[in-house]
Design a protein around this motif. Structure first.
Motif, short mmCIF file in Angstrom:
data_model
loop_
_atom_site.label_atom_id
_atom_site.label_comp_id
_atom_site.label_asym_id
_atom_site.label_seq_id
_atom_site.Cartn_x
_atom_site.Cartn_y
_atom_site.Cartn_z
N ARG A 10 0.82 -1.21 0.00
CA ARG A 10 0.00 0.00 0.00
C ARG A 10 0.86 1.26 0.00
NH1 ARG A 10 -2.53 -3.11 3.93
NH2 ARG A 10 -1.61 -1.83 5.55
N ARG A 11 2.13 1.11 0.43
CA ARG A 11 3.00 2.28 0.45
C ARG A 11 4.39 1.83 0.06
NH1 ARG A 11 1.79 0.60 5.55
NH2 ARG A 11 3.53 0.07 6.92
N HIS A 12 5.36 2.73 0.12
CA HIS A 12 6.74 2.45 -0.29
C HIS A 12 6.78 1.97 -1.74
CE1 HIS A 12 7.24 2.81 3.93
NE2 HIS A 12 6.94 1.56 4.25
N LEU A 16 9.61 -0.47 -3.47
CA LEU A 16 9.23 -1.84 -3.76
C LEU A 16 8.50 -1.94 -5.10
CD1 LEU A 16 7.97 -2.95 -0.24
CD2 LEU A 16 10.15 -3.48 -1.31
N GLY A 17 8.97 -1.19 -6.07
CA GLY A 17 8.28 -1.17 -7.36
C GLY A 17 8.16 -2.54 -7.99
N ALA A 18 9.15 -3.41 -7.78
CA ALA A 18 9.10 -4.74 -8.40
C ALA A 18 8.03 -5.60 -7.79
CB ALA A 18 10.47 -5.42 -8.26
N THR A 433 5.15 -17.68 14.29
CA THR A 433 5.76 -17.40 13.00
C THR A 433 4.76 -16.74 12.06
OG1 THR A 433 7.27 -19.28 13.26
CG2 THR A 433 7.00 -18.39 11.04
N GLN A 434 3.53 -17.23 12.07
CA GLN A 434 2.46 -16.63 11.29
C GLN A 434 2.31 -15.15 11.63
OE1 GLN A 434 0.03 -17.98 9.12
NE2 GLN A 434 -1.48 -16.31 9.11
N GLN A 435 2.26 -14.85 12.90
CA GLN A 435 2.10 -13.46 13.34
C GLN A 435 3.26 -12.59 12.88
OE1 GLN A 435 1.55 -13.70 17.57
NE2 GLN A 435 -0.39 -14.83 17.42
N ALA A 436 4.49 -13.13 12.99
CA ALA A 436 5.67 -12.35 12.59
C ALA A 436 5.67 -12.08 11.10
CB ALA A 436 6.93 -13.10 13.00
N VAL A 437 5.30 -13.08 10.30
CA VAL A 437 5.30 -12.92 8.85
C VAL A 437 4.23 -11.92 8.41
CG1 VAL A 437 4.80 -14.12 6.68
CG2 VAL A 437 6.33 -15.17 8.36
N VAL A 438 3.03 -12.06 8.98
CA VAL A 438 1.95 -11.14 8.63
C VAL A 438 2.31 -9.71 9.03
CG1 VAL A 438 -0.43 -10.48 9.19
CG2 VAL A 438 0.13 -12.87 8.70
N ALA A 439 2.85 -9.54 10.24
CA ALA A 439 3.21 -8.20 10.71
C ALA A 439 4.26 -7.57 9.80
CB ALA A 439 3.74 -8.28 12.14
N ASP A 440 5.22 -8.37 9.35
CA ASP A 440 6.27 -7.84 8.48
C ASP A 440 5.70 -7.44 7.12
OD1 ASP A 440 9.25 -7.53 7.76
OD2 ASP A 440 8.48 -8.87 6.20
N SER A 444 5.66 -3.64 5.65
CA SER A 444 6.27 -3.33 4.36
C SER A 444 5.28 -2.74 3.36
CB SER A 444 6.91 -4.60 3.76
OG SER A 444 7.95 -5.07 4.59
N GLY A 445 4.01 -2.66 3.76
CA GLY A 445 3.02 -2.01 2.92
C GLY A 445 2.14 -2.93 2.10
N TYR A 446 2.19 -4.23 2.37
CA TYR A 446 1.35 -5.16 1.64
C TYR A 446 -0.01 -5.32 2.30
CZ TYR A 446 5.60 -6.70 -0.74
OH TYR A 446 6.74 -6.76 -1.48
N THR A 447 -1.00 -5.62 1.51
CA THR A 447 -2.31 -5.99 2.03
C THR A 447 -2.28 -7.49 2.32
OG1 THR A 447 -3.43 -4.31 0.73
CG2 THR A 447 -4.79 -6.14 1.52
N VAL A 448 -2.75 -7.88 3.49
CA VAL A 448 -2.79 -9.29 3.88
C VAL A 448 -4.21 -9.65 4.23
CG1 VAL A 448 -1.90 -11.05 5.45
CG2 VAL A 448 -0.45 -9.12 4.81
N THR A 449 -4.75 -10.69 3.60
CA THR A 449 -6.10 -11.14 3.90
C THR A 449 -6.05 -12.46 4.65
OG1 THR A 449 -6.28 -12.33 1.79
CG2 THR A 449 -7.00 -10.04 1.83
N LYS A 450 -7.14 -12.77 5.32
CA LYS A 450 -7.23 -14.02 6.07
C LYS A 450 -7.83 -15.12 5.21
CE LYS A 450 -7.59 -11.87 10.62
NZ LYS A 450 -8.38 -11.75 11.88
#
Length: 450
Positions: A10-12, A16-18, A433-440, A444-450
């Motif tokens: 969503r940002r940066h 993170l253009g690639a 680990t799930q929580q850490a990956v989702v938080a990261d 970093s500006g990604y949308t994460v869905t459940k």
């Protein structure tokens, strides 16, 4: 197959253009080529003398087989000189490449495991080589090209692959009256039998730092640790199919039916040599690794299809394997892509990879395995490559790796090892680990869905 719309942060966006590329490893690349297109080998020498700096671990300087491969390429492309630099595993190499990219001083070709490719694409550190390797498409099957193809753009040439299998000590299984397990439930029973017959022996070691193995286990059971959902990412490390595999290994560890020991340590090597670690569920490359540390055990091992989570479903993912990529700041990108294509996709190059004792991803190399001598570890198992080739053709499961595998590795390995030693919850490690990956991803500006 058309890949999903790429998950965008969503940002940066400039940084993170690639990330606008779809990171679905299931995306296939159409296998078509033109008879009028110059071969990769010919194209390499078209622009005059160049020296390609190559970071690799398969092609070791001083190794006669590797030097023969390089000499062959130079013979056909006299204007191209290959300079090899041996690098460590994927984590070290990826970090080194990112630093080199920032400094503007990259090699021309770099070898990376498939799980690291998405992060390099997102960072912009590697080049889209789709046009450069177009003439090589037909040399590799689409399901293998998919490992380096995102949104129909190719970022690397597959070199070696790791269809999963169970490599085991046939002599000791026979001695203890243990049948080769066809399901993971049978595997647990076999572990009981082995440990009962010899309290110092284990069916396998439990190497908590092998993130890719546990991801593969979850994939085989029906989970997806990373996947794309339109413009968003989904993370399934704590999904129920994944957690069931965590429960399985926790049970074996708590009952002392697997040995908590990292792979390839002096202790692991000694136990393998003594016949106290009796199997390894890994890629088809495992026999060469075992042979390298326990050559005196050759002739005592065989490989069998990987045990199944669901009886009757033989599907497995690839485990390990690597590709050669062209850094975005390579000074000789076209020549670099041509060398990678020759090595991985040409008939000649992919056959030569067999001399390195790896399983080639190229069609010609794979075909050559069918008449090739079996691995040195099991010279008596004449159908080794036939069995493995059937896995590749019919039962490989596409796997998506996310852009932050390194975060998962950091959160997972040490925590799982501690849980194994302390006999505490494996599920809790997967959930953390799930929580850490989702938080990261979100940071970093990604949308994460459940």
């Amino acid at each position: 197959m058309t890949p999903p719309t790429p998950p965008r942060p969503r940002r940066h966006r400039r940084k993170l253009g690639a990330a606008s590329l779809a990171l679905a490893l299931a995306a296939s690349l159409a296998a078509c080529s033109s008879a009028d297109t110059p071969s990769p080998s010919t194209a390499a020498s078209a622009s005059g003398p160049v020296t390609l700096q190559v970071w690799t671990w398969n092609l070791k300087g001083g190794d006669p087989e590797a030097e023969a491969i390089i000499a062959k390429y130079h013979q056909e492309n006299p204007n191209v000189t290959i300079k090899l630099s041996e690098v460590g595993g994927t984590s070290d190499t990826a970090s080194k490449l990112l630093a080199a990219d920032k400094a503007g001083d990259t090699p021309d070709v770099v070898q990376l495991e498939y799980r690291a490719v998405p992060a390099m694409v997102v960072s912009g550190a590697v080049k889209d080589i789709t046009a450069d390797v177009a003439s090589a498409k037909s040399g590799i099957d689409p399901n293998i090209w998919a490992l380096t193809t995102f949104n129909n753009q190719v970022y690397g040439v597959p070199q070696d692959i790791g269809p999963m299998a169970l490599t085991y000590r046939k002599d000791l299984f026979d001695k203890y009256g243990v049948k080769v397990p066809t399901t993971w439930a049978e595997y647990a029973k076999a572990a009981e039998q082995i440990h009962k017959k010899d309290p110092d022996a284990y069916i396998a070691s439990f190497a908590a730092n092998q993130l890719e193995f546990f991801a593969a286990q979850a994939t085989q059971a029906g989970a997806q640790w990373w996947s794309t959902d339109g413009n968003a990412w989904k993370v399934g490390i704590d999904s129920e199919p994944s957690l069931k595999t965590a429960d399985f290994w926790e049970d074996l560890v708590k009952r002392d039916l697997v040995k908590v020991e990292p792979l390839l340590t002096p202790e692991w090597n000694a136990q393998v040599n003594k016949g106290k670690i009796l199997s390894w569920a890994a890629g088809a490359w495992a026999p060469s690794v075992i042979y390298s540390v326990a050559p005196d055990t050759a002739g005592k091992w065989e490989s069998a299809p990987l045990p199944q989570w669901t009886p009757g479903n033989p599907a497995v993912p690839f485990l390990g394997g690597s590709a050669y990529l062209v850094p975005a700041k390579s000074k000789h990108a076209k020549e670099a892509a041509a060398f990678a294509a020759w090595l991985g996709a040409s008939d000649e190059g992919s056959k030569l990879q067999l001399t390195l004792d790896i399983y080639p991803g190229g069609n010609a190399g794979r075909q050559a395995t069918l008449t090739h001598e079996p691995p040195k570890l099991m010279p008596q198992q004449k159908d080794f490559y036939q069995v493995t080739d059937q896995v590749i053709k019919n039962t490989t499961i596409p796997v998506t790796w996310g852009p932050n595998v390194n975060i998962a590795q950091s959160a997972f390995g040490d925590a799982l090892n501690k849980a194994a030693l302390d006999k505490t919850s494996f599920r809790a490690v997967y959930q953390a680990t799930q929580q850490a990956v989702v938080a990261d991803l979100q940071k970093s500006g990604y949308t994460v869905t459940k």
